[in-house]
Motif scaffolding. Structure first.
Motif, PDB file in Angstrom:
ATOM      1  N   LEU A  63      56.267 -52.435  19.902  1.00 31.05           N
ATOM      2  CA  LEU A  63      57.689 -52.158  20.125  1.00 31.05           C
ATOM      3  C   LEU A  63      58.062 -52.194  21.599  1.00 31.05           C
ATOM      4  O   LEU A  63      59.242 -52.280  21.938  1.00 31.05           O
ATOM      5  CB  LEU A  63      58.067 -50.794  19.530  1.00 31.05           C
ATOM      6  N   ALA A  64      57.078 -52.144  22.481  1.00 28.33           N
ATOM      7  CA  ALA A  64      57.344 -52.147  23.926  1.00 28.33           C
ATOM      8  C   ALA A  64      58.069 -53.414  24.368  1.00 28.33           C
ATOM      9  O   ALA A  64      58.717 -53.429  25.413  1.00 28.33           O
ATOM     10  CB  ALA A  64      56.043 -51.981  24.705  1.00 28.33           C
ATOM     11  N   ALA A  65      58.002 -54.477  23.575  1.00 26.71           N
ATOM     12  CA  ALA A  65      58.675 -55.729  23.915  1.00 26.71           C
ATOM     13  C   ALA A  65      60.197 -55.571  23.914  1.00 26.71           C
ATOM     14  O   ALA A  65      60.909 -56.342  24.551  1.00 26.71           O
ATOM     15  CB  ALA A  65      58.272 -56.828  22.930  1.00 26.71           C
ATOM     16  N   ASP A  66      60.695 -54.560  23.209  1.00 25.91           N
ATOM     17  CA  ASP A  66      62.140 -54.306  23.150  1.00 25.91           C
ATOM     18  C   ASP A  66      62.409 -52.936  23.743  1.00 25.91           C
ATOM     19  O   ASP A  66      62.085 -51.917  23.139  1.00 25.91           O
ATOM     20  CB  ASP A  66      62.622 -54.371  21.698  1.00 25.91           C
ATOM     21  N   ARG A  68      64.935 -51.210  23.953  1.00 21.33           N
ATOM     22  CA  ARG A  68      65.914 -50.371  23.241  1.00 21.33           C
ATOM     23  C   ARG A  68      65.257 -49.546  22.135  1.00 21.33           C
ATOM     24  O   ARG A  68      65.884 -48.662  21.580  1.00 21.33           O
ATOM     25  CB  ARG A  68      66.999 -51.246  22.613  1.00 21.33           C
ATOM     26  N   ILE A  69      64.009 -49.853  21.808  1.00 23.70           N
ATOM     27  CA  ILE A  69      63.326 -49.201  20.694  1.00 23.70           C
ATOM     28  C   ILE A  69      62.119 -48.455  21.240  1.00 23.70           C
ATOM     29  O   ILE A  69      61.364 -48.988  22.053  1.00 23.70           O
ATOM     30  CB  ILE A  69      62.873 -50.240  19.642  1.00 23.70           C
ATOM     31  N   ALA A  70      61.937 -47.212  20.769  1.00 25.84           N
ATOM     32  CA  ALA A  70      60.800 -46.419  21.243  1.00 25.84           C
ATOM     33  C   ALA A  70      60.289 -45.537  20.107  1.00 25.84           C
ATOM     34  O   ALA A  70      61.061 -45.050  19.282  1.00 25.84           O
ATOM     35  CB  ALA A  70      61.223 -45.556  22.425  1.00 25.84           C
ATOM     36  N   LEU A  71      58.992 -45.322  20.105  1.00 23.88           N
ATOM     37  CA  LEU A  71      58.343 -44.431  19.138  1.00 23.88           C
ATOM     38  C   LEU A  71      57.772 -43.256  19.921  1.00 23.88           C
ATOM     39  O   LEU A  71      57.001 -43.443  20.857  1.00 23.88           O
ATOM     40  CB  LEU A  71      57.233 -45.169  18.389  1.00 23.88           C
ATOM     41  N   LEU A  80      61.284 -42.495  15.608  1.00 27.43           N
ATOM     42  CA  LEU A  80      61.564 -43.874  16.000  1.00 27.43           C
ATOM     43  C   LEU A  80      63.005 -43.930  16.487  1.00 27.43           C
ATOM     44  O   LEU A  80      63.935 -43.720  15.718  1.00 27.43           O
ATOM     45  CB  LEU A  80      61.377 -44.827  14.816  1.00 27.43           C
ATOM     46  N   GLN A  81      63.168 -44.164  17.793  1.00 29.63           N
ATOM     47  CA  GLN A  81      64.507 -44.326  18.362  1.00 29.63           C
ATOM     48  C   GLN A  81      64.845 -45.803  18.316  1.00 29.63           C
ATOM     49  O   GLN A  81      64.118 -46.628  18.884  1.00 29.63           O
ATOM     50  CB  GLN A  81      64.555 -43.828  19.797  1.00 29.63           C
ATOM     51  N   ILE A  82      65.932 -46.085  17.639  1.00 30.66           N
ATOM     52  CA  ILE A  82      66.339 -47.475  17.483  1.00 30.66           C
ATOM     53  C   ILE A  82      67.862 -47.517  17.409  1.00 30.66           C
ATOM     54  O   ILE A  82      68.472 -46.718  16.701  1.00 30.66           O
ATOM     55  CB  ILE A  82      65.675 -48.103  16.230  1.00 30.66           C
ATOM     56  N   PRO A  83      68.494 -48.395  18.176  1.00 32.08           N
ATOM     57  CA  PRO A  83      69.958 -48.457  18.112  1.00 32.08           C
ATOM     58  C   PRO A  83      70.406 -48.982  16.744  1.00 32.08           C
ATOM     59  O   PRO A  83      69.737 -49.832  16.154  1.00 32.08           O
ATOM     60  CB  PRO A  83      70.337 -49.423  19.232  1.00 32.08           C
TER      61      PRO A  83
END
Length: 170
Positions: A63-66, A68-71, A80-83
């Protein structure tokens, strides 16, 4: 998942399942025990919690590639933080809501057009039915312009009724 498949080797089944479980509850802490139960059922391995941490680590790397997204590990679970715009389900819900509004606006417009036709034909009762529908659909869609137009047409109908009543009395 397609987005992350392109950025490296694909995840195995369990990390994919973990991601799916976390996507069911975005921005909500998923309890570690619940995750273990969902991933392994009644027969978790002895090292289930350590294995879960490994899967979370693999997901974090992917997920580090984006940015905006973090675990995150939080309070005995994972968050899971995701817009919302990154989730197909959120986009679907938004498009469905827009479609419902579009349908309401379309229904209001059609009802106003039909009411206008009935007014022109001097059919008060039919015109009133369609004006009431136009008002209801405009309110449901938050369409103040449509609602104002329906009010204007209601005034037209009332003036017509007044003229008809006056001519009937003569």
């Amino acid at each position: 998942m397609r987005r992350w498949r392109r950025s490296g080797p694909s995840l195995t089944a369990k990390p994919q399942a973990l991601l799916a479980l976390l996507l069911l509850k975005p921005d909500v802490v998923a309890n570690r025990d619940w995750l273990v139960d969902q991933l392994w059922g009644d027969a978790p391995p002895a090292a289930a919690v350590a294995t879960l941490r490994t899967y979370a680590y693999q997901l974090r790397r992917r997920l580090a590639a984006d940015d905006r997204i973090a675990l995150h590990g939080k309070g005995g679970g994972y968050l899971l933080q995701i817009p919302p715009d990154a989730l197909d389900s959120a986009r679907f819900e938004a498009l469905t809501a827009v479609r419902r509004l579009d349908d309401q606006v379309a229904q209001a417009t059609l009802s106003r057009l039909l009411a206008g036709s009935w007014i022109e034909l001097g059919r008060r009762d039919e015109a009133q039915v369609f004006l009431e529908r136009a008002m209801a659909h405009s309110r449901a869609a938050g369409d103040r312009t449509g609602e104002a137009h329906a009010h204007y047409m209601t005034g037209r109908l009332l003036r017509m009724q007044g003229r008809l009543s006056a001519s009937a009395r003569r």
